[in-house]
Each structure stands twice: as C-alpha cells, then as structure tokens.
Scaffold this motif. Structure first.
Motif, PDB file in Angstrom:
ATOM      1  N   THR A  21       0.861  -1.170   0.000  1.00 26.49           N
ATOM      2  CA  THR A  21       0.000   0.000   0.000  1.00 26.49           C
ATOM      3  C   THR A  21       0.902   1.227   0.000  1.00 26.49           C
ATOM      4  O   THR A  21       1.753   1.363   0.876  1.00 26.49           O
ATOM      5  CB  THR A  21      -0.890   0.023   1.257  1.00 26.49           C
ATOM      6  OG1 THR A  21      -1.619  -1.199   1.317  1.00 26.49           O
ATOM      7  CG2 THR A  21      -1.844   1.203   1.230  1.00 26.49           C
ATOM      8  N   PRO A  22       0.744   2.134  -0.965  1.00 30.54           N
ATOM      9  CA  PRO A  22       1.584   3.338  -0.965  1.00 30.54           C
ATOM     10  C   PRO A  22       1.359   4.151   0.311  1.00 30.54           C
ATOM     11  O   PRO A  22       0.268   4.134   0.893  1.00 30.54           O
ATOM     12  CB  PRO A  22       1.124   4.122  -2.187  1.00 30.54           C
ATOM     13  CG  PRO A  22       0.194   3.259  -2.928  1.00 30.54           C
ATOM     14  CD  PRO A  22      -0.207   2.114  -2.059  1.00 30.54           C
ATOM     15  N   PHE A  23       2.394   4.860   0.742  1.00 32.02           N
ATOM     16  CA  PHE A  23       2.335   5.595   1.996  1.00 32.02           C
ATOM     17  C   PHE A  23       1.191   6.601   2.031  1.00 32.02           C
ATOM     18  O   PHE A  23       0.548   6.763   3.071  1.00 32.02           O
ATOM     19  CB  PHE A  23       3.669   6.301   2.275  1.00 32.02           C
ATOM     20  CG  PHE A  23       3.653   7.072   3.558  1.00 32.02           C
ATOM     21  CD1 PHE A  23       3.760   6.416   4.775  1.00 32.02           C
ATOM     22  CD2 PHE A  23       3.498   8.445   3.564  1.00 32.02           C
ATOM     23  CE1 PHE A  23       3.718   7.116   5.971  1.00 32.02           C
ATOM     24  CE2 PHE A  23       3.463   9.159   4.755  1.00 32.02           C
ATOM     25  CZ  PHE A  23       3.579   8.489   5.958  1.00 32.02           C
ATOM     26  N   ASP A  24       0.912   7.276   0.929  1.00 32.45           N
ATOM     27  CA  ASP A  24      -0.174   8.269   0.935  1.00 32.45           C
ATOM     28  C   ASP A  24      -1.518   7.619   1.235  1.00 32.45           C
ATOM     29  O   ASP A  24      -2.346   8.169   1.956  1.00 32.45           O
ATOM     30  CB  ASP A  24      -0.211   9.084  -0.361  1.00 32.45           C
ATOM     31  CG  ASP A  24      -0.372   8.243  -1.609  1.00 32.45           C
ATOM     32  OD1 ASP A  24       0.043   7.063  -1.627  1.00 32.45           O
ATOM     33  OD2 ASP A  24      -0.903   8.764  -2.608  1.00 32.45           O
ATOM     34  N   LYS A  25      -1.746   6.420   0.729  1.00 32.19           N
ATOM     35  CA  LYS A  25      -2.994   5.693   1.002  1.00 32.19           C
ATOM     36  C   LYS A  25      -3.016   5.191   2.450  1.00 32.19           C
ATOM     37  O   LYS A  25      -4.051   5.214   3.114  1.00 32.19           O
ATOM     38  CB  LYS A  25      -3.156   4.512   0.049  1.00 32.19           C
ATOM     39  CG  LYS A  25      -3.079   4.859  -1.414  1.00 32.19           C
ATOM     40  CD  LYS A  25      -4.279   5.646  -1.879  1.00 32.19           C
ATOM     41  CE  LYS A  25      -4.257   5.864  -3.373  1.00 32.19           C
ATOM     42  NZ  LYS A  25      -3.704   7.118  -3.810  1.00 32.19           N
ATOM     43  N   LEU A  26      -1.874   4.743   2.926  1.00 33.73           N
ATOM     44  CA  LEU A  26      -1.759   4.291   4.312  1.00 33.73           C
ATOM     45  C   LEU A  26      -2.082   5.448   5.257  1.00 33.73           C
ATOM     46  O   LEU A  26      -2.815   5.278   6.235  1.00 33.73           O
ATOM     47  CB  LEU A  26      -0.333   3.803   4.542  1.00 33.73           C
ATOM     48  CG  LEU A  26      -0.033   2.835   5.648  1.00 33.73           C
ATOM     49  CD1 LEU A  26      -0.805   1.541   5.462  1.00 33.73           C
ATOM     50  CD2 LEU A  26       1.444   2.557   5.696  1.00 33.73           C
ATOM     51  N   LEU A  27      -1.571   6.618   4.946  1.00 35.26           N
ATOM     52  CA  LEU A  27      -1.797   7.800   5.771  1.00 35.26           C
ATOM     53  C   LEU A  27      -3.269   8.214   5.764  1.00 35.26           C
ATOM     54  O   LEU A  27      -3.793   8.662   6.777  1.00 35.26           O
ATOM     55  CB  LEU A  27      -0.908   8.945   5.279  1.00 35.26           C
ATOM     56  CG  LEU A  27      -0.781  10.161   6.179  1.00 35.26           C
ATOM     57  CD1 LEU A  27      -0.199   9.781   7.542  1.00 35.26           C
ATOM     58  CD2 LEU A  27       0.095  11.210   5.515  1.00 35.26           C
ATOM     59  N   MET A  28      -3.940   8.039   4.619  1.00 40.06           N
ATOM     60  CA  MET A  28      -5.365   8.381   4.542  1.00 40.06           C
ATOM     61  C   MET A  28      -6.192   7.509   5.485  1.00 40.06           C
ATOM     62  O   MET A  28      -7.235   7.920   5.960  1.00 40.06           O
ATOM     63  CB  MET A  28      -5.884   8.207   3.107  1.00 40.06           C
ATOM     64  CG  MET A  28      -5.486   9.335   2.185  1.00 40.06           C
ATOM     65  SD  MET A  28      -5.974   9.114   0.447  1.00 40.06           S
ATOM     66  CE  MET A  28      -7.448   8.168   0.492  1.00 40.06           C
ATOM     67  N   ARG A  29      -5.728   6.293   5.754  1.00 41.77           N
ATOM     68  CA  ARG A  29      -6.449   5.361   6.622  1.00 41.77           C
ATOM     69  C   ARG A  29      -5.990   5.431   8.080  1.00 41.77           C
ATOM     70  O   ARG A  29      -6.365   4.590   8.881  1.00 41.77           O
ATOM     71  CB  ARG A  29      -6.258   3.935   6.115  1.00 41.77           C
ATOM     72  CG  ARG A  29      -6.942   3.686   4.803  1.00 41.77           C
ATOM     73  CD  ARG A  29      -6.864   2.230   4.462  1.00 41.77           C
ATOM     74  NE  ARG A  29      -6.256   2.109   3.150  1.00 41.77           N
ATOM     75  CZ  ARG A  29      -5.603   1.069   2.707  1.00 41.77           C
ATOM     76  NH1 ARG A  29      -5.457   0.031   3.455  1.00 41.77           N
ATOM     77  NH2 ARG A  29      -5.095   1.053   1.510  1.00 41.77           N
ATOM     78  N   PHE A  30      -5.140   6.419   8.380  1.00 40.38           N
ATOM     79  CA  PHE A  30      -4.609   6.538   9.736  1.00 40.38           C
ATOM     80  C   PHE A  30      -5.740   6.663  10.752  1.00 40.38           C
ATOM     81  O   PHE A  30      -6.636   7.479  10.609  1.00 40.38           O
ATOM     82  CB  PHE A  30      -3.689   7.764   9.837  1.00 40.38           C
ATOM     83  CG  PHE A  30      -3.136   7.968  11.213  1.00 40.38           C
ATOM     84  CD1 PHE A  30      -2.053   7.227  11.662  1.00 40.38           C
ATOM     85  CD2 PHE A  30      -3.706   8.892  12.077  1.00 40.38           C
ATOM     86  CE1 PHE A  30      -1.552   7.404  12.934  1.00 40.38           C
ATOM     87  CE2 PHE A  30      -3.206   9.078  13.352  1.00 40.38           C
ATOM     88  CZ  PHE A  30      -2.122   8.331  13.787  1.00 40.38           C
TER      89      PHE A  30
END
Length: 183
Positions: free
Chosen positions: A29-38
């Motif tokens: 999962t790209p970091f930007d997508k991971l961050l969106m799910r924080f």
C-alpha cells in the motif's frame, strides 16, 4: 468416465489453488494511502533514524508510550508465506538508509509496537524519507493507462501536513502530494 471426472477434479483444484495464491499475495500500500487510513486508535508513528539495519532511534514520537531517544528493533507485520498467515518478521533496511542524516518516518501498529519493538505494515519497515525536517517523500511505482509496465514516481508533501494528519489536526484540507517521474 472415471478418467474424465479425475481430470475435472484436478482442474478444479488447480483453479481454486491459483485464486487462493492470488488472494494471499501481499500488496504494498503506498504511503499516501496508508496515511489516509490513519486511525489514532490503532496506528501511531515515529520519526528518527536507523542506527543499524534493524534498530531505529526515535527522535519524535506521536505516542507518549514510545520514548524519544529510545532505540527499538523494527518489525513488519503482514501475510507472509503461501498460507495467508499473519506474522511479525524482523525488518532490515539498506545500508544507505542508516545514520543520523537519513531521517525516516515509520507508520506503526499501535497495539504491536510494545516491549522494545516498532511494528510497521508489511513493506513499510524502512518508512519514508523526511528531507531537511520539512518534506516527506517516498517512491512508488505507478502503472499509467493500464500499460504493461510501470513508471517510478517520487511523491512528496510538507512534513507539517503529515504531522497534522498524525496528530489529527486541521483535517479539513486534504494533503497535496507532488508527483515527479524519476524513472
């Protein structure tokens, strides 16, 4: 007739096995997508640098339970192997990411990052780069227009914007990621 049933049985098993393998293959999962799910209930993060290939010194923590200045082993958690089993495995970074000049941000599982461990999602053991204490960057391969090949892009955004997400502040404005083709 028995021979035909046996062949049909083998074909069915191979189709089931193939789809099972595809289902179990972990995807980065790209970091930007991971961050969106924080979700601060389940996730946290730290900033710092690697002092060895699997030991991280914390210089900034988003969780009071993780002390600044502490050194902790880094693990990745996710589906490893061919049976979709979830494991924690020790992480190991490239030598060029080790050292105080290579500040990184690690996205962590809060419930697993205890007892001297920092546990990241699978494929995120090295974290993302923090340049000059101002910008968060990471590289990601993107397939354009359903092409059979992918191109490597570097995505970046302001560290303050990422910190706002991790600290749950000013969430009305979505993060703006700059994208640059590098390969």
């Amino acid at each position: 007739m028995k021979h035909l049933l046996f062949i049909l049985f083998l074909v069915t098993l191979s189709l089931i096995g193939t789809s099972y393998t595809k289902f179990c293959s972990p995807v980065q999962t790209p970091f930007d997508k991971l961050l969106m799910r924080f979700d601060p209930q389940f996730n946290t993060a730290v900033e710092g640098y690697f002092v060895s290939d699997n030991t991280f010194r914390v210089t900034y923590s988003y969780d009071p339970a993780i002390e600044i200045g502490s050194e902790k082993k880094v693990f990745e958690y996710g589906p490893f192997g061919s049976r979709c089993e979830m494991y924690e495995m020790g992480s190991s970074v490239n030598a060029n990411l080790i050292g105080v000049k290579n500040i990184r941000l690690l996205f962590l599982y809060k419930d697993r990052s205890k007892n001297g461990k920092l546990v990241t999602p699978i494929f995120h053991g090295e974290g993302v780069s923090v340049l000059n204490h101002k910008t968060v960057t990471f590289d990601h391969y993107i397939s354009i227009d359903k092409a059979p090949f992918t191109q490597k892009y570097r995505l970046s955004t302001a560290l303050t914007s990422v910190r706002n997400v991790l600290q749950q502040k000013n969430l009305k404005t979505p993060l703006k990621w700059e994208s640059k083709l590098i390969k």
